[in-house]
Design a protein around this motif. Sequence first.
Motif, PDB file in Angstrom:
ATOM      1  N   LYS A 491       0.809  -1.222   0.000  1.00  0.00           N
ATOM      2  CA  LYS A 491       0.000   0.000   0.000  1.00  0.00           C
ATOM      3  C   LYS A 491       0.842   1.272   0.000  1.00  0.00           C
ATOM      4  N   ARG A 492       2.147   1.154  -0.081  1.00  0.00           N
ATOM      5  CA  ARG A 492       3.005   2.326  -0.096  1.00  0.00           C
ATOM      6  C   ARG A 492       3.140   2.873  -1.509  1.00  0.00           C
ATOM      7  N   ALA A 493       3.258   4.189  -1.593  1.00  0.00           N
ATOM      8  CA  ALA A 493       3.529   4.809  -2.881  1.00  0.00           C
ATOM      9  C   ALA A 493       4.974   4.548  -3.294  1.00  0.00           C
ATOM     10  N   GLN A 494       5.275   4.761  -4.568  1.00  0.00           N
ATOM     11  CA  GLN A 494       6.605   4.464  -5.078  1.00  0.00           C
ATOM     12  C   GLN A 494       7.652   5.355  -4.425  1.00  0.00           C
ATOM     13  N   ASP A 495       7.376   6.650  -4.280  1.00  0.00           N
ATOM     14  CA  ASP A 495       8.350   7.534  -3.653  1.00  0.00           C
ATOM     15  C   ASP A 495       8.525   7.217  -2.175  1.00  0.00           C
ATOM     16  N   ALA A 496       7.429   6.800  -1.501  1.00  0.00           N
ATOM     17  CA  ALA A 496       7.543   6.435  -0.085  1.00  0.00           C
ATOM     18  C   ALA A 496       8.410   5.197   0.097  1.00  0.00           C
ATOM     19  N   GLN A 497       8.221   4.184  -0.754  1.00  0.00           N
ATOM     20  CA  GLN A 497       9.042   2.979  -0.649  1.00  0.00           C
ATOM     21  C   GLN A 497      10.499   3.279  -0.971  1.00  0.00           C
ATOM     22  N   LEU A 498      10.731   4.129  -1.963  1.00  0.00           N
ATOM     23  CA  LEU A 498      12.110   4.501  -2.286  1.00  0.00           C
ATOM     24  C   LEU A 498      12.756   5.251  -1.136  1.00  0.00           C
ATOM     25  N   TYR A 499      12.003   6.089  -0.457  1.00  0.00           N
ATOM     26  CA  TYR A 499      12.543   6.818   0.690  1.00  0.00           C
ATOM     27  C   TYR A 499      12.895   5.859   1.827  1.00  0.00           C
ATOM     28  N   ILE A 500      12.028   4.899   2.108  1.00  0.00           N
ATOM     29  CA  ILE A 500      12.316   3.932   3.179  1.00  0.00           C
ATOM     30  C   ILE A 500      13.566   3.132   2.849  1.00  0.00           C
ATOM     31  N   ASP A 501      13.737   2.757   1.582  1.00  0.00           N
ATOM     32  CA  ASP A 501      14.940   2.023   1.185  1.00  0.00           C
ATOM     33  C   ASP A 501      16.197   2.861   1.398  1.00  0.00           C
ATOM     34  N   GLN A 502      16.148   4.142   1.008  1.00  0.00           N
ATOM     35  CA  GLN A 502      17.307   5.008   1.208  1.00  0.00           C
ATOM     36  C   GLN A 502      17.576   5.242   2.688  1.00  0.00           C
ATOM     37  N   LEU A 503      16.517   5.320   3.491  1.00  0.00           N
ATOM     38  CA  LEU A 503      16.684   5.566   4.924  1.00  0.00           C
ATOM     39  C   LEU A 503      17.327   4.375   5.624  1.00  0.00           C
ATOM     40  N   THR A 504      16.893   3.166   5.297  1.00  0.00           N
ATOM     41  CA  THR A 504      17.461   1.971   5.935  1.00  0.00           C
ATOM     42  C   THR A 504      18.890   1.695   5.467  1.00  0.00           C
ATOM     43  N   GLN A 505      19.245   2.125   4.266  1.00  0.00           N
ATOM     44  CA  GLN A 505      20.612   1.918   3.785  1.00  0.00           C
ATOM     45  C   GLN A 505      21.585   2.937   4.355  1.00  0.00           C
ATOM     46  N   ALA A 506      21.070   4.070   4.835  1.00  0.00           N
ATOM     47  CA  ALA A 506      21.955   5.127   5.320  1.00  0.00           C
ATOM     48  C   ALA A 506      22.449   4.892   6.739  1.00  0.00           C
ATOM     49  N   ALA A 511      18.108   0.635  10.113  1.00  0.00           N
ATOM     50  CA  ALA A 511      17.813  -0.617   9.405  1.00  0.00           C
ATOM     51  C   ALA A 511      17.434  -1.721  10.384  1.00  0.00           C
ATOM     52  N   GLN A 512      18.113  -1.799  11.515  1.00  0.00           N
ATOM     53  CA  GLN A 512      17.761  -2.819  12.510  1.00  0.00           C
ATOM     54  C   GLN A 512      16.383  -2.552  13.115  1.00  0.00           C
ATOM     55  N   ALA A 513      16.089  -1.287  13.407  1.00  0.00           N
ATOM     56  CA  ALA A 513      14.765  -0.959  13.944  1.00  0.00           C
ATOM     57  C   ALA A 513      13.670  -1.287  12.929  1.00  0.00           C
ATOM     58  N   TYR A 514      13.943  -1.030  11.657  1.00  0.00           N
ATOM     59  CA  TYR A 514      12.950  -1.336  10.625  1.00  0.00           C
ATOM     60  C   TYR A 514      12.708  -2.833  10.517  1.00  0.00           C
ATOM     61  N   THR A 515      13.774  -3.623  10.584  1.00  0.00           N
ATOM     62  CA  THR A 515      13.619  -5.085  10.505  1.00  0.00           C
ATOM     63  C   THR A 515      12.814  -5.622  11.684  1.00  0.00           C
ATOM     64  N   LEU A 516      13.103  -5.125  12.893  1.00  0.00           N
ATOM     65  CA  LEU A 516      12.381  -5.598  14.073  1.00  0.00           C
ATOM     66  C   LEU A 516      10.910  -5.185  14.024  1.00  0.00           C
ATOM     67  N   SER A 517      10.643  -3.962  13.586  1.00  0.00           N
ATOM     68  CA  SER A 517       9.255  -3.507  13.539  1.00  0.00           C
ATOM     69  C   SER A 517       8.452  -4.275  12.496  1.00  0.00           C
ATOM     70  N   GLN A 518       9.047  -4.588  11.351  1.00  0.00           N
ATOM     71  CA  GLN A 518       8.331  -5.361  10.341  1.00  0.00           C
ATOM     72  C   GLN A 518       8.052  -6.782  10.813  1.00  0.00           C
ATOM     73  N   ALA A 519       8.996  -7.354  11.574  1.00  0.00           N
ATOM     74  CA  ALA A 519       8.745  -8.684  12.135  1.00  0.00           C
ATOM     75  C   ALA A 519       7.609  -8.637  13.154  1.00  0.00           C
ATOM     76  N   PHE A 520       7.560  -7.568  13.941  1.00  0.00           N
ATOM     77  CA  PHE A 520       6.475  -7.423  14.913  1.00  0.00           C
ATOM     78  C   PHE A 520       5.136  -7.248  14.204  1.00  0.00           C
ATOM     79  N   LEU A 521       5.105  -6.448  13.136  1.00  0.00           N
ATOM     80  CA  LEU A 521       3.868  -6.272  12.382  1.00  0.00           C
ATOM     81  C   LEU A 521       3.406  -7.581  11.752  1.00  0.00           C
ATOM     82  N   ALA A 522       4.340  -8.374  11.258  1.00  0.00           N
ATOM     83  CA  ALA A 522       3.964  -9.681  10.704  1.00  0.00           C
ATOM     84  C   ALA A 522       3.385 -10.581  11.783  1.00  0.00           C
ATOM     85  N   LEU A 523       3.917 -10.493  13.002  1.00  0.00           N
ATOM     86  CA  LEU A 523       3.388 -11.290  14.108  1.00  0.00           C
ATOM     87  C   LEU A 523       1.984 -10.836  14.485  1.00  0.00           C
ATOM     88  N   VAL A 524       1.757  -9.533  14.497  1.00  0.00           N
ATOM     89  CA  VAL A 524       0.430  -9.006  14.839  1.00  0.00           C
ATOM     90  C   VAL A 524      -0.585  -9.377  13.770  1.00  0.00           C
TER      91      VAL A 524
END
Length: 524
Positions: A491-506, A511-524
């Motif tokens: 459900k993310r827009a293309q620019d939003a997904q590109l921004y998240i990718d650049q943010l986690t690579q920087a 990047a670790q916080a993003y990985t943990l939060s996505q795992a938590f969301l998958a669990l929920v």
Amino acid sequence: MTSGIYPCPALFYHILPTYSQNSHRQPTWHVPCVVCRVPLAQEDAAFVLPPILTFLAHFVPDRMILSLQGWHLDETAAQLTLQVTTTRTRVRCPLCHTRTRRVHSRYPRTLADLPWGPYTVHLHLHVRKFFCDQPTCPCQIFTERLPTVAAPWARRTLRLAQRLRACGLALGGETGAQLGHRLGLRTSPDTLLRLAQTAPALDTPAPQILGVDEWAWRRGQRYGTILVNLETHRVMDLLPERSADMVAQWLAQHPTVTVVCRDRSTFYADGMRRGAPHAVQVVDRFHLVKNLREAIEAFLHDQRPALQAAAACTAQVLTQVAGPVAAPTMYRGRHRCSQVGQRRQEAAQQQRHAAWVTTYEAIHTLRAQGTSVTAIAAQFGISRPTVYAYLRRTRPPSPRSPQRSGQVVRPYMTYLIQRWREGCTDSMQLWRETRALGYAHSARTVSRFITRLRQASAAGWAPETQTSPYTRPQGPSARAVSFTWVRPEAKRAQDAQLYIDQLTQADPAIAQAYTLSQAFLALV
């Protein structure tokens, strides 16, 4: 005006839909009439009009106890009055229930009924009073009751009251009254609310799975508690306070509750443990994701440089895709005005930031002295969640960039960028062109967007990068990034997904916080 008791179809010509003289649709049958002598079509001889009173009697609320005696049609007031009398020979006393037939007197009573097309209907009812034959009954003279027609002392029939109550329960006072006027049910919002309050309680089964949350009498000032049956998705009760004692008392009166779904509130948890110790407490997914988003926002508040760097990288990527453009000629006078307005916005933002820092330091000082969160919120006139948000911070909030009102111009950004590429840089000319397309706001908003295009062109960025908050030099806010963070990738827009990718690579920590939060969301 038309009235009478003769078998005349004149009433039908007022109520039935009319046909246009130029319409190709014509009535296929006629009704015979001894007075009007309307001819009867030979092919439809089966359609014969019964006597008018016999026909109108079918629309009386209860034909078993009411008898239609006459009718009166007022075309000027669009009102139909039906003269009705009762037919029962013996009635029961409302107190001792003794049958009697001795009539004391009669009096008229007018009841509003359901409308017939564009005409309002009133029942002119002749009601009788009777003597009670029971000597010991305190009610020696009583009025006959009509339980299937209207309530005692009511001015409308039961079926009209039920229709109005349904409008009030479904839409409320103001909206229900507006719909009622369109349907021919003339009433007021206060009447609908009174009828809704007197609606009988529904027979609901004993709750087993209960949802508990707060609701606001006045946001930030006074709160109550709402209890919802999660099996039927209906509100069970509204408690006037948000306290553990009241929740425990309500649960003690409903021992059938086995599962309670709540938010992360501690006093709700305490009330559930005391009122329903055997019930299983479940934290609902909405508040889990809400708490996760708030934690992400608090974490990103301290990562402002990384947010701006990710926005610059995203803009560069989009520039490589769209291609750089040459900076058009800038109007010095108008640009000077935009700079002055920008400096004013920055000064106002600095004042707001200083107030935020002062509030942040005062809240941490009071909390360190042992002051409760509720007292702090009351002292500063803010809500408790805002106090908790300040307490979760490890440093004062960073200054924000001036907010830009670009939502109203967003539908016209594609056209403005196209005209900008064609060489039109006059903001007033572009404002006049957008007004012709339907834009109904000020020229200042268009001028701000043109200023952003000039700044992007001077930096070598494509104009398309200015249509997204993820590509602006100041970058998006931590709150906006947190909402994008917890949103599913599909459900993310293309620019939003590109921004998240650049943010986690920087940044590895991000990047670790993003990985943990996505795992938590998958669990929920």
